[in-house]
Design a protein around this motif. Structure first.
Motif, PDB file in Angstrom:
ATOM      1  N   GLU A  72       0.831  -1.216   0.000  1.00 27.21           N
ATOM      2  CA  GLU A  72       0.000   0.000   0.000  1.00 27.21           C
ATOM      3  C   GLU A  72       0.859   1.257   0.000  1.00 27.21           C
ATOM      4  O   GLU A  72       0.496   2.244  -0.633  1.00 27.21           O
ATOM      5  N   MET A  73       2.012   1.223   0.687  1.00 29.06           N
ATOM      6  CA  MET A  73       2.911   2.376   0.687  1.00 29.06           C
ATOM      7  C   MET A  73       3.420   2.639  -0.735  1.00 29.06           C
ATOM      8  O   MET A  73       3.371   3.768  -1.226  1.00 29.06           O
ATOM      9  N   ILE A  74       3.872   1.581  -1.406  1.00 27.69           N
ATOM     10  CA  ILE A  74       4.406   1.725  -2.762  1.00 27.69           C
ATOM     11  C   ILE A  74       3.308   2.146  -3.731  1.00 27.69           C
ATOM     12  O   ILE A  74       3.497   3.033  -4.572  1.00 27.69           O
ATOM     13  N   TYR A  75       2.124   1.549  -3.597  1.00 23.33           N
ATOM     14  CA  TYR A  75       1.007   1.871  -4.492  1.00 23.33           C
ATOM     15  C   TYR A  75       0.563   3.328  -4.301  1.00 23.33           C
ATOM     16  O   TYR A  75       0.287   4.032  -5.279  1.00 23.33           O
ATOM     17  N   GLU A  76       0.527   3.783  -3.065  1.00 20.44           N
ATOM     18  CA  GLU A  76       0.167   5.189  -2.815  1.00 20.44           C
ATOM     19  C   GLU A  76       1.196   6.113  -3.456  1.00 20.44           C
ATOM     20  O   GLU A  76       0.843   7.107  -4.095  1.00 20.44           O
ATOM     21  N   ARG A  77       2.477   5.793  -3.281  1.00 22.73           N
ATOM     22  CA  ARG A  77       3.530   6.607  -3.890  1.00 22.73           C
ATOM     23  C   ARG A  77       3.361   6.635  -5.404  1.00 22.73           C
ATOM     24  O   ARG A  77       3.466   7.691  -6.026  1.00 22.73           O
ATOM     25  N   HIS A  78       3.112   5.468  -5.995  1.00 24.90           N
ATOM     26  CA  HIS A  78       2.968   5.377  -7.445  1.00 24.90           C
ATOM     27  C   HIS A  78       1.810   6.248  -7.935  1.00 24.90           C
ATOM     28  O   HIS A  78       1.970   7.039  -8.867  1.00 24.90           O
ATOM     29  N   ARG A  79       0.655   6.091  -7.297  1.00 26.78           N
ATOM     30  CA  ARG A  79      -0.526   6.863  -7.717  1.00 26.78           C
ATOM     31  C   ARG A  79      -0.295   8.358  -7.555  1.00 26.78           C
ATOM     32  O   ARG A  79      -0.619   9.142  -8.447  1.00 26.78           O
ATOM     33  N   MET A  80       0.243   8.756  -6.414  1.00 25.78           N
ATOM     34  CA  MET A  80       0.402  10.181  -6.147  1.00 25.78           C
ATOM     35  C   MET A  80       1.469  10.805  -7.050  1.00 25.78           C
ATOM     36  O   MET A  80       1.246  11.872  -7.624  1.00 25.78           O
ATOM     37  N   ILE A  81       2.613  10.140  -7.203  1.00 24.64           N
ATOM     38  CA  ILE A  81       3.689  10.703  -8.026  1.00 24.64           C
ATOM     39  C   ILE A  81       3.262  10.767  -9.491  1.00 24.64           C
ATOM     40  O   ILE A  81       3.472  11.782 -10.152  1.00 24.64           O
ATOM     41  N   SER A  82       2.631   9.694 -10.000  1.00 29.82           N
ATOM     42  CA  SER A  82       2.231   9.711 -11.414  1.00 29.82           C
ATOM     43  C   SER A  82       1.167  10.781 -11.669  1.00 29.82           C
ATOM     44  O   SER A  82       1.259  11.520 -12.651  1.00 29.82           O
ATOM     45  N   SER A  83       0.190  10.917 -10.771  1.00 30.85           N
ATOM     46  CA  SER A  83      -0.847  11.939 -10.999  1.00 30.85           C
ATOM     47  C   SER A  83      -0.267  13.345 -10.889  1.00 30.85           C
ATOM     48  O   SER A  83      -0.650  14.242 -11.635  1.00 30.85           O
ATOM     49  N   TRP A  84       0.689  13.534  -9.982  1.00 34.06           N
ATOM     50  CA  TRP A  84       1.357  14.831  -9.831  1.00 34.06           C
ATOM     51  C   TRP A  84       2.128  15.179 -11.105  1.00 34.06           C
ATOM     52  O   TRP A  84       2.019  16.292 -11.616  1.00 34.06           O
ATOM     53  N   LEU A  85       2.876  14.226 -11.638  1.00 31.83           N
ATOM     54  CA  LEU A  85       3.643  14.473 -12.865  1.00 31.83           C
ATOM     55  C   LEU A  85       2.713  14.775 -14.031  1.00 31.83           C
ATOM     56  O   LEU A  85       3.000  15.671 -14.838  1.00 31.83           O
ATOM     57  N   ILE A  86       1.595  14.071 -14.127  1.00 33.48           N
ATOM     58  CA  ILE A  86       0.628  14.315 -15.195  1.00 33.48           C
ATOM     59  C   ILE A  86       0.071  15.737 -15.076  1.00 33.48           C
ATOM     60  O   ILE A  86      -0.029  16.463 -16.062  1.00 33.48           O
ATOM     61  N   ARG A  87      -0.246  16.150 -13.836  1.00 32.47           N
ATOM     62  CA  ARG A  87      -0.760  17.513 -13.634  1.00 32.47           C
ATOM     63  C   ARG A  87       0.285  18.572 -13.971  1.00 32.47           C
ATOM     64  O   ARG A  87      -0.066  19.691 -14.322  1.00 32.47           O
ATOM     65  N   PHE A 111       8.734  12.166   0.236  1.00 36.62           N
ATOM     66  CA  PHE A 111       7.383  11.820  -0.214  1.00 36.62           C
ATOM     67  C   PHE A 111       6.331  12.526   0.633  1.00 36.62           C
ATOM     68  O   PHE A 111       5.361  13.063   0.109  1.00 36.62           O
ATOM     69  N   ASP A 112       6.534  12.542   1.959  1.00 36.02           N
ATOM     70  CA  ASP A 112       5.581  13.227   2.838  1.00 36.02           C
ATOM     71  C   ASP A 112       5.488  14.712   2.491  1.00 36.02           C
ATOM     72  O   ASP A 112       4.401  15.295   2.498  1.00 36.02           O
ATOM     73  N   ALA A 113       6.631  15.326   2.153  1.00 35.27           N
ATOM     74  CA  ALA A 113       6.636  16.744   1.781  1.00 35.27           C
ATOM     75  C   ALA A 113       5.873  16.964   0.482  1.00 35.27           C
ATOM     76  O   ALA A 113       5.092  17.913   0.366  1.00 35.27           O
ATOM     77  N   ILE A 114       6.067  16.077  -0.497  1.00 39.83           N
ATOM     78  CA  ILE A 114       5.332  16.179  -1.764  1.00 39.83           C
ATOM     79  C   ILE A 114       3.843  16.006  -1.514  1.00 39.83           C
ATOM     80  O   ILE A 114       3.020  16.765  -2.035  1.00 39.83           O
ATOM     81  N   ARG A 115       3.489  15.024  -0.695  1.00 38.27           N
ATOM     82  CA  ARG A 115       2.077  14.766  -0.384  1.00 38.27           C
ATOM     83  C   ARG A 115       1.450  16.012   0.234  1.00 38.27           C
ATOM     84  O   ARG A 115       0.345  16.425  -0.162  1.00 38.27           O
ATOM     85  N   GLU A 116       2.121  16.622   1.186  1.00 38.44           N
ATOM     86  CA  GLU A 116       1.602  17.844   1.827  1.00 38.44           C
ATOM     87  C   GLU A 116       1.491  18.982   0.825  1.00 38.44           C
ATOM     88  O   GLU A 116       0.522  19.727   0.850  1.00 38.44           O
ATOM     89  N   PHE A 117       2.471  19.127  -0.041  1.00 42.81           N
ATOM     90  CA  PHE A 117       2.467  20.194  -1.038  1.00 42.81           C
ATOM     91  C   PHE A 117       1.303  20.020  -1.997  1.00 42.81           C
ATOM     92  O   PHE A 117       0.628  20.995  -2.346  1.00 42.81           O
TER      93      PHE A 117
END
Length: 119
Positions: A72-87, A111-117
């Motif tokens: 779940e940690m890796i999957y969350e990172r994958h979803r969040m990073i890919s959607s951020w890059l797409i945006r 990762f936590d900093a990116i998530r907060e941002f």
């Protein structure tokens, strides 16, 4: 909870497959990743020995609590990073490929900093 990138990929794949299939087997993982079944079998043995997965008599694979936590940690990172890059304007295919690489090497702090941002 120290596992290598390959183990993280397998655990994430098991999690993803478990969301769309009634049961997950080695052959499903091999098909999803494009790997030989023999390679997947070796990886499943290692994950079972580390108690990240359980395999029943029928060959059905389930994540243990530790395996689920990693997946779940890796999957969350994958979803969040890919959607951020797409945006940010990165083409989807490239964003997904880059997220696959970044999700394994980024520190928890970054990762936590990116998530907060992003929020």
């Amino acid at each position: 909870m120290n596992v290598n990138e390959s183990a993280e990929n397998y655990l994430e794949t098991i999690l993803i497959l478990s969301k769309k299939l009634p049961v997950v087997r080695s052959v499903d993982i091999a098909n999803e990743l494009g790997f030989k079944k023999s390679s997947v079998s070796v990886a499943m043995k290692n994950l079972r020995e580390k108690e990240h997965i359980m395999v029943d008599k029928s060959g059905f694979i389930t994540l243990t609590p530790s395996g689920r936590e990693i997946a779940e940690m890796i999957y969350e990172r994958h979803r969040m990073i890919s959607s951020w890059l797409i945006r940010l304007g990165v083409p989807e295919e490239i964003a997904i490929a880059d997220a696959c690489k970044m999700e394994h090497v980024i520190s928890k702090e970054s990762f936590d900093a990116i998530r907060e941002f992003i929020k």
